[in-house]
Design a protein around this motif. Structure first.
Motif, PDB file in Angstrom:
ATOM      1  N   LEU A 104       5.373  40.973  58.707  1.00 36.50           N
ATOM      2  CA  LEU A 104       6.754  41.302  58.311  1.00 36.50           C
ATOM      3  C   LEU A 104       6.812  42.723  57.744  1.00 36.50           C
ATOM      4  O   LEU A 104       7.768  43.466  58.010  1.00 36.50           O
ATOM      5  N   ALA A 105       5.796  43.090  56.983  1.00 37.68           N
ATOM      6  CA  ALA A 105       5.773  44.459  56.430  1.00 37.68           C
ATOM      7  C   ALA A 105       5.633  45.478  57.557  1.00 37.68           C
ATOM      8  O   ALA A 105       6.423  46.426  57.664  1.00 37.68           O
ATOM      9  N   PHE A 106       4.639  45.275  58.417  1.00 34.58           N
ATOM     10  CA  PHE A 106       4.398  46.247  59.486  1.00 34.58           C
ATOM     11  C   PHE A 106       5.592  46.291  60.452  1.00 34.58           C
ATOM     12  O   PHE A 106       6.054  47.364  60.835  1.00 34.58           O
ATOM     13  N   ILE A 131      13.891  42.791  53.158  1.00 32.57           N
ATOM     14  CA  ILE A 131      14.498  42.971  54.492  1.00 32.57           C
ATOM     15  C   ILE A 131      15.446  41.789  54.797  1.00 32.57           C
ATOM     16  O   ILE A 131      15.332  40.719  54.201  1.00 32.57           O
ATOM     17  N   SER A 132      16.337  42.028  55.727  1.00 35.95           N
ATOM     18  CA  SER A 132      17.387  41.037  56.006  1.00 35.95           C
ATOM     19  C   SER A 132      16.810  39.776  56.665  1.00 35.95           C
ATOM     20  O   SER A 132      15.708  39.810  57.248  1.00 35.95           O
ATOM     21  N   GLU A 133      17.609  38.739  56.602  1.00 28.24           N
ATOM     22  CA  GLU A 133      17.198  37.469  57.215  1.00 28.24           C
ATOM     23  C   GLU A 133      16.986  37.653  58.725  1.00 28.24           C
ATOM     24  O   GLU A 133      16.062  37.078  59.306  1.00 28.24           O
ATOM     25  N   THR A 134      17.851  38.465  59.316  1.00 24.54           N
ATOM     26  CA  THR A 134      17.730  38.699  60.761  1.00 24.54           C
ATOM     27  C   THR A 134      16.381  39.330  61.085  1.00 24.54           C
ATOM     28  O   THR A 134      15.696  38.938  62.042  1.00 24.54           O
ATOM     29  N   SER A 135      16.017  40.321  60.277  1.00 26.19           N
ATOM     30  CA  SER A 135      14.729  40.977  60.544  1.00 26.19           C
ATOM     31  C   SER A 135      13.582  39.990  60.354  1.00 26.19           C
ATOM     32  O   SER A 135      12.632  39.955  61.157  1.00 26.19           O
ATOM     33  N   ILE A 136      13.666  39.201  59.300  1.00 22.66           N
ATOM     34  CA  ILE A 136      12.592  38.210  59.063  1.00 22.66           C
ATOM     35  C   ILE A 136      12.490  37.296  60.282  1.00 22.66           C
ATOM     36  O   ILE A 136      11.395  37.015  60.790  1.00 22.66           O
ATOM     37  N   ASN A 137      13.651  36.876  60.733  1.00 21.96           N
ATOM     38  CA  ASN A 137      13.713  35.981  61.883  1.00 21.96           C
ATOM     39  C   ASN A 137      13.092  36.611  63.129  1.00 21.96           C
ATOM     40  O   ASN A 137      12.224  36.027  63.792  1.00 21.96           O
ATOM     41  N   THR A 138      13.553  37.828  63.426  1.00 20.51           N
ATOM     42  CA  THR A 138      13.074  38.503  64.650  1.00 20.51           C
ATOM     43  C   THR A 138      11.555  38.681  64.608  1.00 20.51           C
ATOM     44  O   THR A 138      10.843  38.348  65.556  1.00 20.51           O
ATOM     45  N   SER A 153       4.199  32.326  50.678  1.00 21.02           N
ATOM     46  CA  SER A 153       5.473  32.743  50.062  1.00 21.02           C
ATOM     47  C   SER A 153       6.619  32.213  50.907  1.00 21.02           C
ATOM     48  O   SER A 153       6.502  32.113  52.141  1.00 21.02           O
ATOM     49  N   LYS A 154       7.715  31.934  50.221  1.00 25.46           N
ATOM     50  CA  LYS A 154       8.909  31.516  50.962  1.00 25.46           C
ATOM     51  C   LYS A 154       9.586  32.750  51.552  1.00 25.46           C
ATOM     52  O   LYS A 154       9.514  33.843  50.974  1.00 25.46           O
ATOM     53  N   PHE A 155      10.277  32.559  52.657  1.00 30.27           N
ATOM     54  CA  PHE A 155      10.973  33.691  53.285  1.00 30.27           C
ATOM     55  C   PHE A 155      11.989  34.321  52.330  1.00 30.27           C
ATOM     56  O   PHE A 155      12.296  35.506  52.410  1.00 30.27           O
ATOM     57  N   SER A 156      12.503  33.496  51.410  1.00 30.61           N
ATOM     58  CA  SER A 156      13.489  34.038  50.471  1.00 30.61           C
ATOM     59  C   SER A 156      12.873  35.150  49.598  1.00 30.61           C
ATOM     60  O   SER A 156      13.597  35.998  49.070  1.00 30.61           O
TER      61      SER A 156
END
Ligand SMILES: Cc1ncc(C[n+]2csc(CCOP(=O)(O)OP(=O)(O)O)c2C)c(N)n1
Length: 1002
Positions: A647-649, A596-603, A858-861
């Motif tokens: 993040l998955a959910f 998923i995108s960085e934006t989604s991870i962030n949000t 895990s790293k966000f990357s």
């Protein structure tokens, strides 16, 4: 003292209510007044009335207004005792003792009549003639348990009415009594002779229907049933209805006869002896359409299933007949025997001019496992239809008598009925009670008079009905469906019938039930019995009946001929829940992006570590600490297990994927790592559901703590998962081994549902697993059991050069078994469930200590687009840099990786010990494993596990690794053990020490 009125007028203005009431109480002993007053003013009532009076005096309106008159009179200027005397008390103060005796007698009789009526309502069913064979009576059961001789004629009656023969006798029979409000037997009449009262009560409660309903808590429910059963003429049927019942019986009986003639030796578990079940179901289906039901989700056992499929589900006769011959199947898979298959149809109901969807769920041989599955399915269908009250979708579950009373999962299913997150707003349960279980009599198979007694603990009414009285059968069916639709509660129909032949068509019942079967041989079929009745009433003629029989026989013959032309078996024709359009719309070779995108991870990650505003919601301090830690991790761009899950959910919810996640204590998480629901520390019951408010137009996140039931809840969630591919269903066991009590669901649905019935499920089963000193039952998720049920051939290594190998493996697998060790891999695995072009169940061993361990980070990357699920995680540390120096290559799976990693760091062996984590045990990642094997040419290869040698993944991995490498490999593990772990700390430490020594030994 004598008479009550000699106390004359009481001035109670200054007296306490107690003294007044106690005076009454003492009078009671001295005076000879009505027993009604007596029961009204018992010692305990006095206390109660006093307390109630004090409430009333303090705040008027605090109690029911019907008491106002009574207390007004007590606290008024002067109380006329006569005012609160029994209605039967004469007003005259000059009563003679003869008058008094007469009055007392009259009161006694009236009360006896009232009790008599209630006795029939409460216990009349014990005398009901519901057994068509006339061999058993519920009252006899009770008599026997009291060691009384049944032969004592009339004694059974005393079980029902304790008044007859004691207070009421022949001389009272023609006396007229006023009917109490709590009966409808009078219709418009308000009084009846005792003879007539008994006659009517016997008709209602002691003939073909035994009604158990006075145990219900809700008086409206009781009144509803009372009215439907007692009102004169309630059971009457119109001419049209009678003719319809007759036609339905003809079909039911003739279909079984046809089967028996054409395929005499073929097992089909015929309905003979219980054919009126078709009348029952048809009445329910018809009436339900009148009441707004649009879909009925059904499940049933073997008995009479083919008949139900044809005559209720309207499965094509051709399809059924074709099942009797051996045919090559069109699809892959094991398929199933004909009396396990499901179906669905949109039926047009002529009586109401409405359409209804009727589906029959495929089910396994294990009796009752389908019960929770079908309620889960029903709930899911209600969800998809936005049917929040169960107005449109309803479940009907049919049972056998032995299974209904014997199988615990029946309770596990029924107890869900009133739980908000699990209710289906009332199911109808029908017991095909043929009074035998295979060869075992009920008296040896249950400890209660009825097979249906489990219904009593879930506040459900039960209607026992004689299957040979077709009109009574239709009547209770109608009452049941009306009851369910009005009150949205479970109801049970106990169709008391018999089994004309053996358990299956191959059995000889005379071996074990000679007496019963002698009687059965003399029994006429139900269509004959009813036909004769209707003929005697002038409602049908012989010609009518013959005409209907011929008409149906012609239909049967026509389809028999058509069935001959069917040459291939298609399991797809028997699917019960089609996923219209899903497979056609997906590229079968493509797995969608799981990153998923960085934006989604962030949000999502920012939202997940943010508490609600403190002025609006007070969260627990501990939660604030957890959130602060989460925030710290987010700032560092790192995710732990809970964050990986969020993040998955969160991303699936954003993508409009409905998630349903249940299990014991899942909202917080057993190990307090999840916290998806915060509880307001100052407002009882106020909660904040974190992932519900992530995106404005997200999908629904149904996260619910479940009852303490594994079998029931897992079955339920499997049913839920069948409802749609656009859905992620997760069930989490508290500890992995608790899934043991749900074993039949794994064995009969999850692991082979697709193979048997082509029905796919993407359910994820999360089983906390790890040998960490928590004792035998909290350690192991028993991964070996799930691996043992995997359906690949270990001698058949797939084509490793095929780029689509991994997807092909998944497609052909019966399920996926994983033990993942990073939050990112967990995230990708969960998202892959939806990204796949098909659905497969996942059995996932989840961490316990790993939930908070730095190794499980895990790293966000690792969540970004382009990253994906890693079926195996190769060595990436120092060992991988100089593979030729590596002395030991350890393949492992799960938490033992932490031990290996920590040890080799501690012993400075990082460059000598390489580790490859097998994250997806099945399908086995042959390609990655082989690459690792080839890379460390000089290394000795082991499979390392923390589990005992006879458990864990070793035996599964061993054959695959050895076949792949062409050489033997060794195992590093705990020694074999019967228990999954020791409960002795000392032993645990010793085992761990030895395991560690083996790991670092070069
Ligand atoms: C869980 C389970 N236990 C045992 C069986 C084997 N079995 C199949 S039918 C049957 C008798 C069931 O009796 P009942 O529930 O009264 O139904 P009936 O066959 O009489 O209609 C038994 C013991 C089974 N299928 N499932």
């Amino acid at each position: 003292m004598g008479h009550f009125t000699r106390y004359g007028i009481f001035n109670v203005k200054r007296a306490t209510i107690t003294s007044v009431l106690q005076t009454f109480w003492s009078c009671k002993h001295k005076a000879d007044y009505s027993s009604r007053a007596e029961s009204f003013l018992t010692g305990s009532n006095v206390n109660y009335l006093e307390a109630q009076y004090l409430d009333w005096a303090k705040t008027k309106g605090s109690i029911d207004s019907s008491w106002d008159n009574f207390y007004d009179s007590l606290s008024g200027p002067a109380l006329q005792i006569e005012d609160i005397q029994d209605e039967f008390k004469p007003k005259s103060k000059q009563d003679t003792s003869k008058d008094k005796e007469a009055i007392t007698e009259k009161i006694k009789l009236h009360l006896a009549v009232q009790n008599l009526i209630r006795s029939y309502q409460a216990r009349g069913h014990l005398l009901a003639k519901t057994d068509p064979l006339g061999l058993s009576l519920a009252a006899s059961y009770i008599m026997k348990s009291k060691n009384a001789t049944l032969e004592t004629k009339g004694l059974e009656c005393r079980i029902v009415s304790r008044e007859i023969g004691r207070i009421l006798c022949e001389k009272h029979m023609d006396m007229v009594f006023k009917l109490p409000d709590r009966t409808c037997i009078g219709g418009t009449e308000t009084e009846l002779s005792l003879r007539e009262i008994i006659h009517r009560l016997e008709n209602v409660y002691c003939r073909s229907i035994g009604t158990e309903y006075l145990h219900l808590f809700d008086i409206d429910c009781i009144n509803f049933i009372r009215e439907r059963m007692e009102t004169p003429g309630a059971l009457d049927k119109s001419v049209e209805e009678k003719r319809l019942i007759m036609r339905r019986l003809t079909k039911a009986v003739f279909l079984e006869k046809y089967f028996a003639t054409k395929w005499p030796a073929e097992k089909r578990f015929g309905l003979e002896g219980g054919e009126s079940m078709v009348v029952m179901l048809e009445e329910i289906v018809d009436t339900s359409t009148k009441l707004g039901v649009e879909s009925i989700v059904m499940a049933m056992q073997h008995r009479g299933r083919l008949n139900m499929l044809v005559n209720v589900c309207r499965k094509q006769l051709t399809d059924i007949f074709a099942q009797f011959k051996p045919m090559e199947p069109k699809e892959a898979g094991s398929g199933d025997i004909k009396y396990h298959l499901g179906t669905y149809i949109h039926r047009f109901i002529r009586r109401t001019n409405k359409y209804i969807k009727v589906s029959m769920s495929a089910n396994p041989s294990h009796l009752e496992v389908v019960s929770p599955v079908v309620v889960g399915k029903t709930r899911a269908e209600q969800y998809w239809k936005g049917d929040n009250n169960g107005d449109k979708v309803m479940a009907i579950i049919m049972h056998g008598d032995a299974a209904f009373s014997g199988q615990g999962v029946v309770y596990e299913t029924m107890h869900l009925g009133n739980l908000p997150a699990f209710t289906t707003h009332g199911s109808i349960h029908i017991v095909c009670n043929n009074q035998i279980g295979y060869t075992t009599d009920p008296r040896f198979a249950r400890s209660s008079p009825y097979c249906s007694d489990v219904a009593k603990c879930v506040d459900a009414p039960v209607f026992h009905v004689n299957a040979d009285d077709a009109e009574a059968v239709a009547h209770v069916a109608r009452v049941a469906i009306e009851y369910r639709c009005k009150f949205k509660k479970d109801v049970v129909l106990d169709l008391v019938c018999y089994r004309r032949f053996g358990h299956s068509e191959e059995d000889e019942p005379m071996f074990t039930q000679p007496f019963m079967y002698k009687k059965i041989k003399s029994m006429q079929t139900v269509d004959k019995i009813y036909g004769e009745k209707l003929k005697s009433e002038g409602i049908v003629t012989d010609a009518d009946v013959k005409g209907w029989e011929k008409e149906y026989m012609d239909t049967l013959n026509r389809h028999f001929e058509l069935a001959k032309k069917v040459t291939k078996l298609s399991i797809m024709d028997w699917i019960d829940t089609p996923w219209t359009g899903f497979f056609e719309a997906r590229d079968p070779k493509k797995v969608e992006e799981t990153g998923i995108s960085e934006t989604s991870i962030n949000t999502i990650s920012r939202h997940f570590c943010k508490a609600p505003e403190p002025w609006a919601f007070e969260v627990h301090k501990g939660v604030n600490r957890i959130l602060a830690n989460r925030e710290k991790m987010v700032n560092e761009g790192v995710a732990d297990w809970a964050m990986g899950e969020a993040l998955a959910f969160g991303s699936l919810l954003r993508d409009k994927i409905h998630i349903r996640f249940t299990g014991e204590d899942v909202e917080r998480g057993t190990m307090a790592h999840r916290h998806h629901v915060y509880h307001h520390q100052g407002v009882d019951g106020a909660t904040y559901r974190v992932l519900d408010v992530l995106y404005p137009d997200q999908a629904n996140y149904a996260l619910h703590n479940s009852s303490l039931s594994e079998f029931g809840i897992l079955g339920y969630e499997v049913g839920y998962s069948y409802s749609s591919p656009q859905l992620l269903t997760i069930w989490e066991a508290q500890y992995g081994d608790f899934a043991d009590t749900a074993q039949p669901v794994f064995d009969t649905f999850i692991c082979n549902g697709e193979s048997k019935w082509v029905c796919q499920s993407g359910i994820v089963v999360q089983l906390p697993h790890g040998v960490d000193g928590a004792g035998p039952e909290h350690s192991s998720g028993r991964v070996e059991r799930y691996l043992q049920a995997c359906d690949d051939d270990e001698d058949n290594i797939p084509d490793l050069d095929d780029k689509e190998m991994a997807l092909k493996q998944l497609r052909s697998a019966n399920w996926i078994v994983c033990n993942v060790t990073t939050p990112a891999n967990y995230f990708h695995l969960i998202r892959r469930q939806i990204a796949l072009p098909f659905r497969k169940p996942v059995i996932l061993m989840t961490p316990k200590v790993g939930l908070k361990h730095p190794f499980y980070r895990s790293k966000f990357s690792e969540f970004l687009p382009g990253t994906c699920f890693q079926r195996a995680i190769p060595e990436t540390g120092p060992a991988s840099k100089k593979p030729e120096c590596v002395k030991k290559l350890l393949f492992c799976s799960g938490k033992v990786a932490i031990t290996i990693d920590e040890l080799r760091k501690e012993k400075k062996l990082e460059d000598q010990i390489a580790m490859c984590r097998i994250e997806q045990l099945f399908p086995f990642p042959y390609d990655i494993v082989l690459q690792e094997f080839c890379k460390y040419e000089c290394a000795k290869v082991y499979f390392c596990q923390e589990e005992h040698k006879n458990q864990g993944p070793w035996l599964f991995a061993k054959v695959r690794l050895e076949n792949l490498f062409g050489k033997k490999i060794e195992c590093i593990s705990r020694p074999p053990s019967a228990a999954s772990a020791t409960g002795i700390k000392w032993m645990h430490a010793k085992e761990l020490k030895e395991l560690k020594e083996k790991i670092i030994k070069i």
